[in-house]
Design a protein around this motif. Structure first.
Motif, PDB file in Angstrom:
ATOM      1  N   UNK A 164       0.823  -1.202   0.000  1.00  0.00           N
ATOM      2  CA  UNK A 164       0.000   0.000   0.000  1.00  0.00           C
ATOM      3  C   UNK A 164       0.859   1.254   0.000  1.00  0.00           C
ATOM      4  N   UNK A 165       2.186   1.067  -0.040  1.00  0.00           N
ATOM      5  CA  UNK A 165       3.116   2.186  -0.019  1.00  0.00           C
ATOM      6  C   UNK A 165       3.775   2.295  -1.387  1.00  0.00           C
ATOM      7  N   UNK A 166       3.240   3.156  -2.238  1.00  0.00           N
ATOM      8  CA  UNK A 166       3.792   3.372  -3.568  1.00  0.00           C
ATOM      9  C   UNK A 166       4.821   4.494  -3.480  1.00  0.00           C
ATOM     10  N   UNK A 167       6.020   4.212  -3.974  1.00  0.00           N
ATOM     11  CA  UNK A 167       7.131   5.147  -3.881  1.00  0.00           C
ATOM     12  C   UNK A 167       7.524   5.652  -5.264  1.00  0.00           C
ATOM     13  N   UNK A 168       8.050   6.868  -5.363  1.00  0.00           N
ATOM     14  CA  UNK A 168       8.535   7.344  -6.656  1.00  0.00           C
ATOM     15  C   UNK A 168       9.525   6.358  -7.278  1.00  0.00           C
ATOM     16  N   UNK A 169       9.324   6.066  -8.545  1.00  0.00           N
ATOM     17  CA  UNK A 169      10.138   5.067  -9.234  1.00  0.00           C
ATOM     18  C   UNK A 169       9.525   3.690  -9.269  1.00  0.00           C
ATOM     19  N   UNK A 170       8.497   3.438  -8.467  1.00  0.00           N
ATOM     20  CA  UNK A 170       7.798   2.154  -8.514  1.00  0.00           C
ATOM     21  C   UNK A 170       7.033   2.012  -9.826  1.00  0.00           C
ATOM     22  N   UNK A 171       6.992   0.798 -10.350  1.00  0.00           N
ATOM     23  CA  UNK A 171       6.141   0.491 -11.492  1.00  0.00           C
ATOM     24  C   UNK A 171       4.864  -0.144 -10.964  1.00  0.00           C
ATOM     25  N   UNK A 172       3.754   0.453 -11.307  1.00  0.00           N
ATOM     26  CA  UNK A 172       2.451   0.000 -10.807  1.00  0.00           C
ATOM     27  C   UNK A 172       1.601  -0.453 -11.989  1.00  0.00           C
ATOM     28  N   UNK A 173       0.426  -0.974 -11.670  1.00  0.00           N
ATOM     29  CA  UNK A 173      -0.454  -1.478 -12.727  1.00  0.00           C
ATOM     30  C   UNK A 173      -1.886  -1.019 -12.476  1.00  0.00           C
ATOM     31  N   UNK A 174      -2.460  -0.382 -13.489  1.00  0.00           N
ATOM     32  CA  UNK A 174      -3.871  -0.038 -13.477  1.00  0.00           C
ATOM     33  C   UNK A 174      -4.595  -1.120 -14.276  1.00  0.00           C
ATOM     34  N   UNK A 175      -5.391  -1.940 -13.604  1.00  0.00           N
ATOM     35  CA  UNK A 175      -6.109  -3.028 -14.263  1.00  0.00           C
ATOM     36  C   UNK A 175      -7.416  -2.500 -14.852  1.00  0.00           C
ATOM     37  N   UNK A 176      -7.809  -3.078 -15.985  1.00  0.00           N
ATOM     38  CA  UNK A 176      -9.046  -2.691 -16.657  1.00  0.00           C
ATOM     39  C   UNK A 176      -9.831  -3.969 -16.966  1.00  0.00           C
ATOM     40  N   UNK A 177     -10.547  -4.517 -15.983  1.00  0.00           N
ATOM     41  CA  UNK A 177     -11.131  -5.858 -16.131  1.00  0.00           C
ATOM     42  C   UNK A 177     -12.179  -5.991 -17.232  1.00  0.00           C
ATOM     43  N   UNK A 178     -12.858  -4.908 -17.586  1.00  0.00           N
ATOM     44  CA  UNK A 178     -13.891  -4.967 -18.622  1.00  0.00           C
ATOM     45  C   UNK A 178     -13.400  -4.346 -19.938  1.00  0.00           C
ATOM     46  N   UNK A 179     -12.134  -4.544 -20.247  1.00  0.00           N
ATOM     47  CA  UNK A 179     -11.582  -3.967 -21.477  1.00  0.00           C
ATOM     48  C   UNK A 179     -12.269  -4.550 -22.707  1.00  0.00           C
ATOM     49  N   UNK A 180     -12.207  -3.809 -23.792  1.00  0.00           N
ATOM     50  CA  UNK A 180     -12.792  -4.238 -25.064  1.00  0.00           C
ATOM     51  C   UNK A 180     -11.902  -5.316 -25.682  1.00  0.00           C
ATOM     52  N   UNK A 181     -12.404  -6.518 -25.959  1.00  0.00           N
ATOM     53  CA  UNK A 181     -11.585  -7.578 -26.555  1.00  0.00           C
ATOM     54  C   UNK A 181     -10.981  -7.180 -27.904  1.00  0.00           C
TER      55      UNK A 181
END
Length: 284
Positions: A164-181
């Motif tokens: 839960x601690x995101x630091x500058x330089x971290x690579x994160x992921x924004x998930x999009x579960x209902x994305x268009x196939x």
């Protein structure tokens, strides 16, 4: 919390003694405010981590400004002077090309390149590490670079951990579960946290989280009900693993105001770091 050689460290002291820039200052403030423990046996390892994190942020901004295009693997491209195009749409370093030259060309001639977001993250990692360690070590450790999705050299020592601690330089992921196939490239967005609430995702640009999520929601299938969201995890290079290769160039001005000689408040601390950061690799 930050611990060095068994002692909890006041982030204000680090900022005062080490002359931290904005990225590094936010990093230690977030570490200190976290319930997670960031433990180091010596100040040198923490200093290296702060330097590499700053370079990760700088490299992200530089890639954004380079002109590199966003594409799927089928339409990817690279500079044939430095890279061979693979059948899957990746880039393989040409024989005889120093890894540092291949990586630098992406930032200098970005308009000759196109790729998707995961490969862009790995490019940023190589570029930031290249600026943080000795050049001879970089050429040796990363002699056979292939850029494709989340394929990377083991010497990056990448790890993904829940946090839960995101630091500058971290690579994160924004998930999009209902994305268009029809547009699977938008099933999520890998992004580097730049600090000050901003993220860089290749194809999405530099945005806040509150802007990134609506951007991804626009890429959902018809009738979608689930929103995109930021996953509570971070991908980080092996700061401790890479620290012995430190090139020694640092932004930290260790000045003793009394005699003008370098001053390190942790100069007597020694030993090796042990950091538990998970065991799974990130897969997009």
């Amino acid at each position: 919390m930050i611990w060095i050689a068994g002692r909890q460290v006041n982030p204000s002291m680090l900022a005062a003694e080490w002359g931290l820039n904005d990225v590094q200052h936010e990093t230690v403030q977030r570490m200190a405010a976290s319930r997670e423990i960031f433990e180091y046996p010596s100040a040198d390892v923490l200093r290296f981590e702060l330097k590499l994190r700053d370079h990760l942020v700088q490299s992200s901004r530089a890639l954004y400004m380079s002109g590199i295009a966003f594409s799927d693997f089928e339409n990817s491209r690279s500079n044939p002077r430095y890279w061979e195009q693979t059948e899957l749409g990746g880039f393989r370093l040409r024989p005889g090309v120093p890894p540092s030259e291949g990586i630098k060309d992406i930032f200098q001639n970005g308009r000759l390149y196109a790729t998707e977001c995961a490969t862009a993250m790995v490019i940023i990692l190589y570029h930031a590490v290249m600026q943080s360690i000795r050049l001879a070590d970089f050429e040796r450790l990363f002699a056979d670079i292939v850029l494709y999705d989340w394929r990377y050299d083991k010497d990056l020592d990448l790890r993904t951990l829940p946090t839960n601690t995101i630091l500058p330089g971290d690579i994160v992921y924004f998930a999009n579960p209902d994305y268009d196939p029809q547009t699977p490239q938008w099933q999520g967005e890998n992004a580097v946290y730049l600090g000050n609430g901003l993220y860089y995702g290749h194809g999405a640009g530099i945005r806040t989280a509150s802007s990134m999520i609506p951007f991804l929601n626009e890429q959902r299938r018809a009738g979608a009900t689930r929103s995109a969201y930021l996953v509570n995890q971070a991908t980080r290079p092996g700061f401790a693993y890479l620290s012995p290769f430190d090139n020694g160039r640092s932004s930290f001005p260790y000045t003793n105001r009394r005699d003008g000689f370098p001053y390190d408040p942790f100069e007597d601390m020694s030993g090796r770091i042990r950091v538990e950061i998970g065991s799974s690799y990130w897969e997009d």
